[in-house]
Write a protein that holds these residues in place. Structure first.
Motif, short mmCIF file in Angstrom:
data_model
loop_
_atom_site.label_atom_id
_atom_site.label_comp_id
_atom_site.label_asym_id
_atom_site.label_seq_id
_atom_site.Cartn_x
_atom_site.Cartn_y
_atom_site.Cartn_z
N TYR A 594 0.71 -1.24 0.06
CA TYR A 594 0.18 0.15 0.11
C TYR A 594 0.84 1.34 -0.01
O TYR A 594 0.38 2.47 -0.38
CB TYR A 594 -0.69 0.09 1.07
N HIS A 595 1.95 0.99 0.53
CA HIS A 595 2.87 2.27 0.68
C HIS A 595 4.22 2.36 -0.18
O HIS A 595 5.14 1.93 0.07
CB HIS A 595 3.38 2.15 2.09
N THR A 596 3.66 2.47 -1.39
CA THR A 596 4.65 2.59 -2.44
C THR A 596 4.86 3.93 -3.28
O THR A 596 3.80 4.67 -3.27
CB THR A 596 4.53 1.24 -3.32
N ALA A 597 6.17 4.07 -3.73
CA ALA A 597 6.17 5.21 -4.40
C ALA A 597 7.18 4.84 -5.70
O ALA A 597 8.01 3.99 -5.71
CB ALA A 597 6.92 6.37 -3.63
N ARG A 598 6.99 5.59 -6.69
CA ARG A 598 7.94 5.73 -7.76
C ARG A 598 8.64 6.78 -8.32
O ARG A 598 7.91 8.01 -8.06
CB ARG A 598 7.23 4.76 -8.81
N LEU A 599 9.65 6.82 -8.56
CA LEU A 599 10.51 7.84 -9.14
C LEU A 599 10.16 8.39 -10.34
O LEU A 599 10.06 7.59 -11.39
CB LEU A 599 12.08 7.56 -9.21
N THR A 600 9.58 9.56 -10.49
CA THR A 600 9.09 10.30 -11.86
C THR A 600 9.96 11.41 -12.08
O THR A 600 11.00 11.88 -11.49
CB THR A 600 7.64 10.77 -11.63
N ARG A 601 9.99 11.85 -13.30
CA ARG A 601 10.63 13.12 -13.64
C ARG A 601 10.53 14.29 -12.65
O ARG A 601 11.81 14.83 -12.34
CB ARG A 601 10.38 13.62 -14.98
N SER A 602 9.38 14.32 -11.87
CA SER A 602 9.32 15.26 -10.89
C SER A 602 9.62 14.95 -9.56
O SER A 602 8.74 15.21 -8.51
CB SER A 602 8.05 16.14 -11.03
N GLY A 603 10.42 13.82 -9.13
CA GLY A 603 10.36 13.15 -7.87
C GLY A 603 9.48 12.16 -7.72
O GLY A 603 9.20 11.59 -8.56
N TYR A 604 9.40 11.99 -6.25
CA TYR A 604 8.79 10.68 -5.98
C TYR A 604 7.27 10.78 -5.93
O TYR A 604 6.84 11.88 -5.35
CB TYR A 604 9.18 9.89 -4.65
N ARG A 605 6.35 9.64 -6.35
CA ARG A 605 4.96 10.03 -6.57
C ARG A 605 4.42 8.75 -5.87
O ARG A 605 4.93 7.60 -6.22
CB ARG A 605 4.31 10.20 -7.68
N THR A 606 3.51 8.51 -5.01
CA THR A 606 3.10 7.31 -4.71
C THR A 606 2.25 6.57 -5.64
O THR A 606 1.59 7.36 -6.57
CB THR A 606 1.94 7.55 -3.05
N VAL A 607 2.28 5.56 -5.67
CA VAL A 607 1.67 4.71 -6.91
C VAL A 607 0.50 4.90 -7.24
O VAL A 607 -0.06 5.23 -8.37
CB VAL A 607 2.26 3.14 -6.93
N LYS A 608 -0.49 4.74 -6.18
CA LYS A 608 -1.87 4.82 -6.33
C LYS A 608 -2.45 6.08 -6.60
O LYS A 608 -3.22 6.44 -7.33
CB LYS A 608 -2.59 3.83 -5.33
N GLN A 609 -1.93 6.94 -5.51
CA GLN A 609 -2.73 8.36 -5.36
C GLN A 609 -1.75 9.49 -6.14
O GLN A 609 -2.41 10.61 -5.96
CB GLN A 609 -2.98 8.60 -3.83
N GLN A 610 -0.68 9.11 -6.41
CA GLN A 610 -0.06 10.21 -7.19
C GLN A 610 0.41 11.33 -6.41
O GLN A 610 0.31 12.44 -6.82
CB GLN A 610 -0.72 10.68 -8.46
N GLN A 611 0.84 11.07 -5.20
CA GLN A 611 1.15 12.13 -4.02
C GLN A 611 2.43 12.36 -4.32
O GLN A 611 3.30 11.35 -4.41
CB GLN A 611 0.56 11.79 -2.62
N THR A 612 3.11 13.74 -4.20
CA THR A 612 4.47 14.05 -4.29
C THR A 612 4.75 13.66 -2.77
O THR A 612 4.48 14.19 -1.77
CB THR A 612 4.67 15.58 -4.50
N VAL A 613 6.05 12.67 -2.54
CA VAL A 613 6.75 12.60 -1.20
C VAL A 613 8.19 12.59 -1.46
O VAL A 613 8.59 12.42 -2.67
CB VAL A 613 6.14 11.07 -0.85
N PHE A 614 8.86 12.58 -0.67
CA PHE A 614 10.30 12.66 -0.53
C PHE A 614 11.18 11.66 0.58
O PHE A 614 10.41 11.19 1.29
CB PHE A 614 10.79 14.18 -0.02
N ILE A 615 12.13 11.29 0.11
CA ILE A 615 12.83 10.39 1.08
C ILE A 615 13.52 11.23 2.18
O ILE A 615 14.01 12.34 1.92
CB ILE A 615 13.98 9.60 0.25
#
Ligand code: ADP
Ligand code: MG
Length: 686
Positions: A594-615
């Motif tokens: 449930y708690h996943t994120a992927r790196l996009t061009r504009s930083g990390y986004r949560t996979v399902k909800q597309q929220q911006t998050v940071f390490i």
């Protein structure tokens, strides 16, 4: 210096010309005399009569009047524990449960060591720490522990009295207890229910419990002068330190209580204070700096109650715990920056985060009140009078309305309560939050499509941890790595206090931490720390040399042992991955997909909800920025930070949660830009 202006006064009901402090006088008297001096004492008989005459009684009394420590003793003396019947008194905070139980044991003159399995009439039980035995009839426990009692004893048959204390705190667990206890009381007319609270909300409790009578213990309160800063303070930690020294130098004797939001802040403030006192040396009188927060070991906790030596002054730097749960004698000055740490939850995104937020007016006034217990006091607020008027909410929103409900829904389902929409809530949670909890439990395999508990759900409820963590432990069976997963689970439950970073050895400490890094991420770092510590023979010297907090490790070891003891109940065998960390990472993914994120061009986004998050900058993966990762929790400070992150592969998500992820949404956006691939990808081949 910081300039304060005197603005208002919190009215007291005692004359301001009271004796300075009674602590020293009281010390000489016997502990029994102290008991007799508490505001509740004159009402002992009346209170016992009211309890005898009513099944449910709401008890309202100023903090420090003796509700928590005295009332269970009165009930004991009155025979409510005859025939081995037990009395439960719930506390929202673990520290309060421990500290109060220790105090009551002393007052009753019974043995109490705070050790496991001590045979004593008084004890406490908090998560991962059961300090009770069969003979323990007076049981202080966290509200969450009483909730879990329902699993083994749905009618609480072995209890004669249940006292839900600190009810005004309105924690999630306390709120759920209300509904369950109200129900049990209906078919157990001999069960006594007491709902105790500071002077807030009692009318609501009374209405909820079918107009149960309210018993008021008149307070004993001295007036408190309230001061505000002239202008807002940008750095409240620094402002706190300066103000404490200012009070110390300019104000007459009396101890100081400072409210901060958590362990890290408290440790920082204490260090800064000690540092400056050392530098001022003999130019100032002695200032004893004492912290108090949830993870503080009990011997250190006890120190805040020790009387201040003559000539010195004590400053207690506390979390909200000192707002109503603990009363420290001799406090004359309160310093209130006006913040607390609060959970907030967004049911739309399913994201829960812990944030430092302004406290409510009700909370600010409780804090101020702590200065007026033994004499007229002063409260210094590190914000402006305007901010108090216009920026603070009246009251704190009950936790049930700002937290995820997965845990509680799983528990209620295990108790056979299916229709959660119609559960008797004092304040109902938002509909979307409830729905999302059901969805998440379904995704974790704890509920079937009809919303009924599955076998795996039943097992998950057996473990006293969050559903995702439970799922991770259950999944370790499939990946044959329960030894490692138990360690990860235990370390996660003490997580933010593993590494020690003293101000004067920052470089050494950071180097030591980096030495534990393993490819894969923070969960493996935690595993590595624990494994090396175990290999050192659980040595404290090893911790010292490696800048690791020994007491956090000791706690992790306790938690691990307890979880290990529960494995059999959930049919997971002990096994080790033998260094194949992919298996460990997959088991973690099985719980935290449930708690996943992927790196996009504009930083990390949560996979399902597309929220911006940071390490989080402390993470071992901070510099590597892997493409896919999962996080343990989100913490909102300046940004939405992911704390404890693990690198994963997107294909694992399909492996562990095929019902939740579709191959399509896990496609790599970068890959699309590449020339057409020849042949099929792994996913397409299945
Ligand atoms: P209430 O629950 O009404 O807020 P308590 O029963 O917690 O009141 O406190 C009653 C008194 O017992 C207070 O004066 C407090 O200072 C004292 N007390 C509570 N815990 C301890 C402790 N661990 N050591 C010394 N005194 C304590
Ligand atoms: Mg109390």
């Amino acid at each position: 210096t910081i300039e304060f202006v005197r603005a208002t006064q919190l009215q007291g009901d005692e004359e301001p010309s009271a004796p300075p402090t009674s602590t020293q006088a009281q010390q000489k008297e016997s502990i029994q005399a102290v008991r007799r001096s508490l505001p509740v004492f004159p009402f002992r008989e009346e209170l016992l009569a009211a309890i005898a005459n009513h099944q449910v009684l709401i008890i309202e009394g100023e903090t420090g009047s003796g509700k928590t420590t005295q009332i269970p003793q009165y009930l004991f003396e009155e025979g409510y524990t005859n025939k081995g019947m037990k009395i439960a008194c719930t506390q929202p905070r673990r520290v309060a449960a421990m500290s109060v139980a220790a105090r009551v044991a002393r007052e009753m003159g019974v043995k109490f060591l705070g050790n496991w399995g001590v045979e004593s009439g008084v004890g406490y039980s908090i998560r991962f720490e059961d300090c009770t035995s069969e003979r323990t009839v007076l049981r202080y426990m966290t509200d969450g522990m009483l909730l879990r009692e329902f699993l083994s004893e749905p009618d609480l048959a072995s209890y004669s009295v249940v006292m839900v204390d600190e009810a005004h705190e309105r924690t999630l667990h306390t709120d759920i207890l209300f509904g369950l206890i109200k129900d049990v009381a209906r078919f157990r007319p001999e069960l006594k229910v007491l709902v105790a609270s500071a002077t807030m909300d009692t009318a609501r409790f009374s209405t909820f419990f079918d107009d149960a009578p309210v018993f008021r213990i008149p307070g004993r309160r001295f007036p408190v002068d309230i001061f505000y800063t002239k202008a807002p303070e940008a750095d409240y930690l620094e402002a706190c330190v300066v103000s404490v020294l200012q009070i110390h130098v300019t104000q007459p004797p009396g101890d100081i209580l400072v409210f901060l939001t958590g362990q890290e802040e408290i440790e920082a403030a204490c260090e800064m204070l000690q540092d400056r006192c050392r530098r001022l040396g003999s130019k100032i009188r002695e200032l004893l700096v004492l912290p108090i927060y949830a993870n503080l070991p009990s011997d250190m906790q006890a120190r805040i109650f020790q009387p201040t030596p003559p000539g010195a002054r004590k400053v207690v730097v506390a979390t909200n715990i000192a707002e109503t749960s603990l009363t420290i004698e001799g406090i004359i000055y309160v310093l209130d920056p006006g913040f607390c740490k609060q959970k907030s939850y967004n049911p739309r995104t399913g994201m829960e985060s812990l944030t430092v937020t302004p406290c409510s007016k009700a909370s600010a006034n409780q804090r101020a009140g702590r200065a007026g217990r033994v004499a007229a006091g002063k409260c210094f607020r590190l914000y402006t009078a305007w901010a108090y008027q216009h920026e603070l909410e009246e009251t704190t929103v009950p936790e049930i309305q700002r937290t995820s409900l997965g845990n509680v829904v799983l528990l209620l389902k295990s108790l056979g309560i299916h229709d959660l929409m119609h559960f008797d809530f004092l304040d109902p949670p938002p509909y979307e939050t409830l729905l999302l909890a059901l969805e998440q439990l379904y995704a974790l395999g704890a509920l079937n499509h009809l919303g009924e508990l599955t076998t795996s759900g039943r097992k998950m409820a057996e473990l006293p941890v969050d559903p995702m963590l439970s799922k991770m432990i259950l999944a370790s069976e499939k990946y044959s790595c329960s030894e490692e997963i138990l360690t990860v689970a235990a370390m996660l439950s003490v997580n933010n206090s593993i590494f020690y970073r003293p101000k004067d050895k920052v470089v050494h400490a950071d180097n030591a931490r980096v030495n534990f890094f393993l490819p894969g991420g923070d969960h493996l770092v935690l595993l590595n720390v624990y494994t090396q510590w175990a290999e050192s023979g659980y040595s404290s010297q090893w911790c010292y040399e490696n800048f690791v907090q020994f007491r956090s490790m000791r706690r992790a070891r306790d938690v691990r042992e307890q979880l290990e003891g529960l494995l059999e109940r959930v049919e997971v065998g002990l096994s080790s991955c033998q260094g194949d960390y992919i298996r460990v990472r997959k088991a973690i993914t099985a719980g935290y997909f449930y708690h996943t994120a992927r790196l996009t061009r504009s930083g990390y986004r949560t996979v399902k909800q597309q929220q911006t998050v940071f390490i989080h900058p402390n993470s071992s993966l901070f510099e590597q920025q892997p493409r896919w990762l999962l996080y343990h929790e989100l913490v909102l400070t300046t940004k939405e930070f992911m704390r404890q992150v693990l690198e994963i592969e997107s294909s694992w998500l399909l492996e562990v949660a095929p019902h939740y992820y579709k191959a399509k949404e896990l496609e790599d956006p970068h890959a699309k830009k590449m020339p057409k691939k020849i042949g099929k990808t792994r996913e397409e081949l299945g």
